[in-house]
Design a protein around this motif. Structure first.
Motif, mmCIF file in Angstrom:
data_model
loop_
_atom_site.group_PDB
_atom_site.id
_atom_site.type_symbol
_atom_site.label_atom_id
_atom_site.label_comp_id
_atom_site.label_asym_id
_atom_site.label_seq_id
_atom_site.Cartn_x
_atom_site.Cartn_y
_atom_site.Cartn_z
ATOM 1 N N GLY A 108 -14.194 12.495 2.581
ATOM 2 C CA GLY A 108 -13.992 11.965 1.193
ATOM 3 C C GLY A 108 -14.147 10.334 1.401
ATOM 4 O O GLY A 108 -14.257 9.942 2.476
ATOM 5 N N LEU A 109 -14.227 9.816 0.416
ATOM 6 C CA LEU A 109 -14.237 8.358 0.085
ATOM 7 C C LEU A 109 -13.195 7.975 -0.796
ATOM 8 O O LEU A 109 -13.077 8.522 -1.775
ATOM 9 N N GLY A 110 -12.558 6.907 -0.377
ATOM 10 C CA GLY A 110 -11.548 6.461 -1.481
ATOM 11 C C GLY A 110 -10.979 4.794 -1.040
ATOM 12 O O GLY A 110 -11.555 4.028 -0.345
ATOM 13 N N VAL A 111 -9.884 4.694 -1.848
ATOM 14 C CA VAL A 111 -9.145 3.264 -1.682
ATOM 15 C C VAL A 111 -7.897 3.409 -1.427
ATOM 16 O O VAL A 111 -7.239 4.493 -1.959
ATOM 17 N N SER A 112 -7.410 2.643 -0.533
ATOM 18 C CA SER A 112 -5.852 2.693 -0.167
ATOM 19 C C SER A 112 -5.164 1.292 -0.254
ATOM 20 O O SER A 112 -5.846 0.137 -0.136
ATOM 21 N N TYR A 113 -3.764 1.508 -0.534
ATOM 22 C CA TYR A 113 -3.132 0.230 -0.396
ATOM 23 C C TYR A 113 -2.431 0.172 0.868
ATOM 24 O O TYR A 113 -1.959 1.463 1.233
ATOM 25 N N VAL A 114 -2.586 -0.785 1.496
ATOM 26 C CA VAL A 114 -2.146 -0.680 3.027
ATOM 27 C C VAL A 114 -1.012 -1.707 3.045
ATOM 28 O O VAL A 114 -1.146 -2.897 2.575
ATOM 29 N N PHE A 115 0.094 -1.432 3.905
ATOM 30 C CA PHE A 115 1.309 -2.514 3.858
ATOM 31 C C PHE A 115 1.896 -2.171 5.207
ATOM 32 O O PHE A 115 1.498 -1.219 5.866
ATOM 33 N N GLY A 116 2.636 -3.338 5.488
ATOM 34 C CA GLY A 116 3.353 -3.290 6.986
ATOM 35 C C GLY A 116 2.865 -4.641 7.647
ATOM 36 O O GLY A 116 1.800 -5.315 7.433
ATOM 37 N N GLY A 117 4.072 -5.070 8.540
ATOM 38 C CA GLY A 117 3.875 -6.244 9.281
ATOM 39 C C GLY A 117 3.821 -7.220 8.484
ATOM 40 O O GLY A 117 3.200 -8.555 8.811
ATOM 41 N N THR A 152 2.608 -7.965 5.443
ATOM 42 C CA THR A 152 1.384 -8.199 4.609
ATOM 43 C C THR A 152 0.975 -7.092 3.940
ATOM 44 O O THR A 152 1.462 -5.913 4.340
ATOM 45 N N SER A 153 0.119 -6.817 2.909
ATOM 46 C CA SER A 153 -0.322 -6.018 2.220
ATOM 47 C C SER A 153 -1.798 -6.268 1.994
ATOM 48 O O SER A 153 -2.217 -7.342 1.893
ATOM 49 N N ASP A 154 -2.610 -5.287 1.465
ATOM 50 C CA ASP A 154 -4.026 -5.355 1.660
ATOM 51 C C ASP A 154 -4.525 -4.068 0.834
ATOM 52 O O ASP A 154 -3.776 -2.986 0.739
ATOM 53 N N VAL A 155 -5.822 -4.211 0.526
ATOM 54 C CA VAL A 155 -6.483 -3.292 -0.252
ATOM 55 C C VAL A 155 -7.681 -2.765 0.699
ATOM 56 O O VAL A 155 -8.194 -3.723 1.118
ATOM 57 N N ALA A 156 -7.858 -1.493 0.788
ATOM 58 C CA ALA A 156 -9.078 -0.949 1.634
ATOM 59 C C ALA A 156 -9.643 0.281 1.163
ATOM 60 O O ALA A 156 -9.272 0.695 0.423
ATOM 61 N N ASP A 214 -11.017 2.613 7.694
ATOM 62 C CA ASP A 214 -10.916 2.119 6.551
ATOM 63 C C ASP A 214 -11.385 0.637 6.924
ATOM 64 O O ASP A 214 -11.229 0.106 7.923
ATOM 65 N N TYR A 215 -11.797 -0.036 5.829
ATOM 66 C CA TYR A 215 -12.166 -1.654 6.009
ATOM 67 C C TYR A 215 -11.308 -2.283 4.998
ATOM 68 O O TYR A 215 -11.401 -1.989 3.648
ATOM 69 N N LYS A 216 -10.272 -3.211 5.471
ATOM 70 C CA LYS A 216 -9.466 -3.874 4.939
ATOM 71 C C LYS A 216 -10.040 -5.085 4.419
ATOM 72 O O LYS A 216 -10.505 -5.746 4.989
ATOM 73 N N LEU A 217 -10.065 -5.089 2.933
ATOM 74 C CA LEU A 217 -10.869 -6.254 2.350
ATOM 75 C C LEU A 217 -10.339 -7.709 2.551
ATOM 76 O O LEU A 217 -11.122 -8.394 2.783
#
Length: 109
Positions: free
Chosen positions: A26-35, A37-41, A62-65
């Motif tokens: 699959g291919l998708g988008v993630s909301y990443v958080f922790g440490g 900070t937060s980011d979209v990947a 993932d590639y964090k934008l």
């Protein structure tokens, strides 16, 4: 020698259902958080099975934008007909730390 043969046979018998599963991708988008900070990947996933309406294990990259870094991860996903939802635990090479993600995407086999 008999113990090694018995242990090997037992390991093969226990892993047989996992070996029979067909993987999905699959291919998708993630909301990443922790440490702090937060980011979209955006990322790719490999799922342990391709059966819809079931929970599966996922491996992803993932590639964090925002931080422009790679994030390998492992998680759990639910496969619907053509979409998936997942939660993941990953390692951000840019920040050099562990983070968490929640994602949605499309999948196929």
């Amino acid at each position: 020698m008999k113990r090694i043969a018995l242990a090997s046979g037992l390991a093969l018998a226990l892993s047989a259902p996992a070996l029979q599963a067909d993987p999905a991708f699959g291919l998708g988008v993630s909301y990443v958080f922790g440490g702090g900070t937060s980011d979209v990947a955006i990322g790719a996933r490999a799922f342990s099975d391709d059966t819809p309406h079931e929970g599966v294990v996922s491996l992803g990259l993932d590639y964090k934008l925002g931080s422009q870094s790679l994030r390998p991860n492992i998680g759990a996903a639910y496969l619907d007909d053509d979409v998936y939802g997942d939660v993941s635990l990953g390692y951000d090479f840019g920040a050099k730390g562990v983070d968490f993600g929640v994602g949605l995407g499309g999948w196929g086999n």
